[in-house]
Design a protein around this motif. Structure first.
Motif, PDB file in Angstrom:
ATOM      1  N   GLY A 199       0.795  -1.225   0.000  1.00 20.34           N
ATOM      2  CA  GLY A 199       0.000   0.000   0.000  1.00 20.34           C
ATOM      3  C   GLY A 199       0.827   1.275   0.000  1.00 20.34           C
ATOM      4  O   GLY A 199       0.274   2.370  -0.028  1.00 20.34           O
ATOM      5  N   GLU A 200       2.160   1.142   0.037  1.00 17.74           N
ATOM      6  CA  GLU A 200       2.986   2.342   0.220  1.00 17.74           C
ATOM      7  C   GLU A 200       2.968   3.220  -1.029  1.00 17.74           C
ATOM      8  O   GLU A 200       3.361   2.788  -2.101  1.00 17.74           O
ATOM      9  CB  GLU A 200       4.428   1.941   0.574  1.00 17.74           C
ATOM     10  CG  GLU A 200       5.180   3.019   1.295  1.00 17.74           C
ATOM     11  CD  GLU A 200       5.548   4.212   0.441  1.00 17.74           C
ATOM     12  OE1 GLU A 200       5.550   5.325   0.977  1.00 17.74           O
ATOM     13  OE2 GLU A 200       5.815   4.048  -0.766  1.00 17.74           O
ATOM     14  N   PHE A 201       2.565   4.448  -0.869  1.00 17.62           N
ATOM     15  CA  PHE A 201       2.429   5.344  -2.010  1.00 17.62           C
ATOM     16  C   PHE A 201       3.380   6.532  -1.932  1.00 17.62           C
ATOM     17  O   PHE A 201       3.982   6.919  -2.934  1.00 17.62           O
ATOM     18  CB  PHE A 201       0.979   5.847  -2.080  1.00 17.62           C
ATOM     19  CG  PHE A 201       0.748   6.912  -3.109  1.00 17.62           C
ATOM     20  CD1 PHE A 201       0.713   6.591  -4.451  1.00 17.62           C
ATOM     21  CD2 PHE A 201       0.569   8.236  -2.732  1.00 17.62           C
ATOM     22  CE1 PHE A 201       0.505   7.562  -5.418  1.00 17.62           C
ATOM     23  CE2 PHE A 201       0.369   9.214  -3.686  1.00 17.62           C
ATOM     24  CZ  PHE A 201       0.335   8.877  -5.023  1.00 17.62           C
ATOM     25  N   VAL A 202       3.526   7.089  -0.748  1.00 16.66           N
ATOM     26  CA  VAL A 202       4.223   8.372  -0.596  1.00 16.66           C
ATOM     27  C   VAL A 202       5.645   8.343  -1.158  1.00 16.66           C
ATOM     28  O   VAL A 202       5.991   9.138  -2.052  1.00 16.66           O
ATOM     29  CB  VAL A 202       4.303   8.773   0.891  1.00 16.66           C
ATOM     30  CG1 VAL A 202       4.864  10.171   1.024  1.00 16.66           C
ATOM     31  CG2 VAL A 202       2.960   8.660   1.546  1.00 16.66           C
ATOM     32  N   MET A 203       6.459   7.420  -0.655  1.00 10.96           N
ATOM     33  CA  MET A 203       7.869   7.428  -1.038  1.00 10.96           C
ATOM     34  C   MET A 203       8.026   7.076  -2.511  1.00 10.96           C
ATOM     35  O   MET A 203       8.785   7.715  -3.233  1.00 10.96           O
ATOM     36  CB  MET A 203       8.648   6.442  -0.174  1.00 10.96           C
ATOM     37  CG  MET A 203       8.498   6.725   1.304  1.00 10.96           C
ATOM     38  SD  MET A 203       9.750   5.906   2.303  1.00 10.96           S
ATOM     39  CE  MET A 203      11.110   7.020   2.116  1.00 10.96           C
ATOM     40  N   ALA A 204       7.287   6.034  -2.953  1.00  9.90           N
ATOM     41  CA  ALA A 204       7.412   5.612  -4.346  1.00  9.90           C
ATOM     42  C   ALA A 204       7.034   6.747  -5.294  1.00  9.90           C
ATOM     43  O   ALA A 204       7.765   7.047  -6.237  1.00  9.90           O
ATOM     44  CB  ALA A 204       6.534   4.391  -4.594  1.00  9.90           C
ATOM     45  N   SER A 205       5.911   7.411  -5.024  1.00  9.29           N
ATOM     46  CA  SER A 205       5.468   8.430  -5.981  1.00  9.29           C
ATOM     47  C   SER A 205       6.391   9.647  -5.955  1.00  9.29           C
ATOM     48  O   SER A 205       6.702  10.216  -6.995  1.00  9.29           O
ATOM     49  CB  SER A 205       4.020   8.824  -5.715  1.00  9.29           C
ATOM     50  OG  SER A 205       3.939   9.760  -4.686  1.00  9.29           O
ATOM     51  N   LEU A 206       6.864  10.038  -4.770  1.00  9.84           N
ATOM     52  CA  LEU A 206       7.706  11.231  -4.705  1.00  9.84           C
ATOM     53  C   LEU A 206       9.105  10.983  -5.250  1.00  9.84           C
ATOM     54  O   LEU A 206       9.760  11.898  -5.736  1.00  9.84           O
ATOM     55  CB  LEU A 206       7.781  11.761  -3.269  1.00  9.84           C
ATOM     56  CG  LEU A 206       6.464  12.347  -2.752  1.00  9.84           C
ATOM     57  CD1 LEU A 206       6.612  12.834  -1.326  1.00  9.84           C
ATOM     58  CD2 LEU A 206       5.976  13.472  -3.647  1.00  9.84           C
ATOM     59  N   LEU A 207       9.566   9.726  -5.178  1.00  8.30           N
ATOM     60  CA  LEU A 207      10.874   9.424  -5.746  1.00  8.30           C
ATOM     61  C   LEU A 207      10.739   8.911  -7.180  1.00  8.30           C
ATOM     62  O   LEU A 207      11.686   8.368  -7.760  1.00  8.30           O
ATOM     63  CB  LEU A 207      11.616   8.406  -4.865  1.00  8.30           C
ATOM     64  CG  LEU A 207      12.033   8.968  -3.503  1.00  8.30           C
ATOM     65  CD1 LEU A 207      12.607   7.886  -2.616  1.00  8.30           C
ATOM     66  CD2 LEU A 207      13.042  10.104  -3.660  1.00  8.30           C
ATOM     67  N   LEU A 208       9.536   9.038  -7.749  1.00  8.54           N
ATOM     68  CA  LEU A 208       9.273   8.744  -9.158  1.00  8.54           C
ATOM     69  C   LEU A 208       9.509   7.285  -9.528  1.00  8.54           C
ATOM     70  O   LEU A 208      10.066   6.982 -10.586  1.00  8.54           O
ATOM     71  CB  LEU A 208      10.105   9.654 -10.069  1.00  8.54           C
ATOM     72  CG  LEU A 208      10.007  11.155  -9.758  1.00  8.54           C
ATOM     73  CD1 LEU A 208      10.950  11.934 -10.650  1.00  8.54           C
ATOM     74  CD2 LEU A 208       8.583  11.653  -9.903  1.00  8.54           C
TER      75      LEU A 208
END
Lengths: 256, 289
Positions: A199-208
């Motif tokens: 479910g992790e979204f924050v780190m993946a999306s911000l680090l592209l």
């Protein structure tokens, strides 16, 4: 207990169930029907087939989940075993550090990681697997606790002494006595870890990095029905994982 | 002499060595990034100490982001805390029907860990403009919910956050509520105390630290939530985590120091909440043996 309080309690429980169930039911209905067509997999199929990034991004997330569970289990199990058996003095420090990620929201950790690694090794964060250590960090508070309570329940020293008195060497004690007894705690903590990484979204999306939650967020912009179907499947999957955790921890074990 | 001292030092060094990989790992991937973040927020690009980035947090836009985040966190903590306490009480005291209690307990545990993108889309399917409940209400009464209620608004975010705040409160309070012994109530009753007196003088004082600690955790949980708000409101929500995200993703990454200052402010708020919680729960654990 009198009748009014019984009725009130049942009412609270039923109310809670309805509130918790409504978004589930709505996403299933919205995702698996089309107006005038009834039940259909069409929105989902359209998303998952053709030149879709679906399988790629799902594969990336599964790879990350696997790596995080393996690295996290290896690091924390070996450290905790060592601390419990050889360095009890350091346990409080290690435990204090393990809950620190509770104070640092993932979005703040990304900010810090970005600033730090940009200055010492700029290419690092562009690798997909560079997410693994940070995922180990954010899943650490829960993994650490699951493993630690598993070890506290075992009386490790007695197990080691018993093994030694029967003439077993260290490696044999580790492989044949300690690890089999710790297996439930290790499996439970790995499942928790997998559920969180899925479910992790924050780190993946911000680090592209294009992982599954990022795909889901994108799908929501273009295709709300398919996104609802995927959201439903994700929530059910997470539920099954957490149910498996509860089962692993609560099944009575025979000593091995 | 020196031999034994060496031996002793080695016997102290070896244990630390075995734990070194863990400490190094946490150091590199958690402590150093935080330290660099804190340092960057009090330095100019040339490395001179300055409080200017932190002071800029007082500017209108950023102050209102902190205010919005605080409001959202407080509102969802108060409502979620009250309803979660009620749910925990129902779970702790209900014996039958067992299937209902166990079912709700399982749902509660899962919902307390939910959040993020899937939860946001589930609520869009329920309460969005074409959502199930929205269309059902429109068909039955002709009233269009979507005209007055938006998931991206403050009220909308509150409803969605409550979906994980209520069960989180229940999960946190369940051990404390189950720890209240029936003997205490009987002892109080035998000394002539009624139900109200028991609640006021015994149950409440015992539960207060645990409750306050749980509320602080709820506050921190809401304050740091990013994905749910992002999926529902996109860049539209002026909340602290969303702003920090903007700075990281490069939309406004011109000013490293200020981005770091925002993130420092966020860590500070949550640290205060968690330190308070730690102080309070230290007192509870003495009672809850």
């Amino acid at each position: 207990m009198n009748r009014t309080s019984t009725i009130l309690r049942i009412a609270v429980l039923l109310g809670a169930v309805s509130f918790f169930a409504l978004p589930f039911l709505a996403s299933a209905y919205f995702g698996f029907t089309l107006p005038g067509r009834g039940f259909t997999f069409e929105p989902l199929m359209r998303l998952a087939t053709g030149r879709s990034a679906f399988w790629d991004q799902l594969g990336r997330t599964l790879l990350l989940a696997l790596c995080t569970a393996v690295v996290g289990s290896a690091l924390l199990t070996s450290t905790l075993l060592w601390l419990h058996l050889r360095a009890r003095k350091l346990l409080p420090i290690a435990e204090g550090l393990s809950v620190l990620p509770f104070v640092v929201p993932p979005v703040a950790l990304v900010m810090g990681a970005n600033l730090f690694f940009r200055s010492i090794y700029p290419g690092f964060l562009t690798h997909l697997l560079s997410l693994v250590p940070f995922y180990v960090i954010i899943t650490m508070p829960l993994m650490y606790r699951a493993l630690d309570s598993g070890m506290l329940a075992l009386d490790l020293r007695t197990l080691v002494d018993a093994g030694k008195s029967l003439g077993a060497r260290r490696l044999r004690i580790l492989i044949q006595i300690l690890l089999p007894n710790l297996a439930p705690a290790m499996i439970a903590s790995s499942l928790i870890c997998v559920a969180m990484v899925l479910g992790e979204f924050v780190m993946a999306s911000l680090l592209l990095h294009n992982t599954f939650p990022v795909f889901l967020a994108q799908a929501g912009q273009d295709n709300p029905r398919a996104a609802a179907a995927l959201a439903f499947l994700t929530m059910v999957g997470t539920w099954l994982l957490l149910a498996a955790v509860a089962r692993t921890l609560h099944t009575p074990r025979r000593p091995q | 002499m020196t031999e034994t001292r060496h031996a002793r030092r080695r016997s102290e060094l070896l244990p630390a060595l075995g734990a070194a990989p863990y400490f190094v790992f946490v150091g590199v991937f958690l402590l150093l990034p935080i330290a660099v973040n804190l340092l960057t927020s009090v330095r100019t690009p040339d490395g001179v100490f300055t409080l200017e980035p932190l002071l800029r947090l007082g500017e209108e836009q950023y102050r209102s982001a902190f205010w919005n985040s605080t409001q959202l966190s407080v509102v969802t903590t108060v409502i979620g805390g009250a309803l979660g306490l009620l749910l925990a009480w129902a779970l702790a005291t209900t014996q039958r029907p067992a299937w209902l209690r166990d079912g709700v307990l399982s749902f509660t545990t899962v919902a307390s860990q939910s959040g993020g993108i899937p939860l946001a889309f589930a609520f869009v399917a329920l309460l969005g403009t074409q959502g199930l409940l929205t269309t059902a209400i429109a068909e039955l009464t002709g009233w269009n919910l979507a005209e007055t209620f938006r998931l991206s608004s403050f009220t909308g975010l509150t409803v969605v956050y409550l979906y994980f705040q209520i069960p989180l409160m229940a999960v946190l309070m369940l051990p404390a509520l189950s720890g209240l012994r029936t003997e205490w109530q009987e002892a109080a009753a035998s000394l002539g105390a009624g139900r109200a007196r028991y609640l006021k003088d015994i149950a409440l004082p015992i539960l207060t630290p645990a409750t306050a600690g749980a509320l602080l955790l709820l506050f921190a949980n809401a304050f740091s939530a990013y994905a749910t708000a992002y999926a529902l409101a996109g860049g539209g929500a002026n909340l602290v985590p969303i702003l920090v995200g903007f700075f990281v993703s490069g939309n406004v990454m011109m000013d490293y120091s200020f981005g770091a200052a925002l993130s420092t402010g966020m860590i500070a708020v949550i640290t205060v909440a968690m330190v308070l919680r730690w102080l309070l729960t230290r007192r509870t654990t003495r009672w809850m043996q």
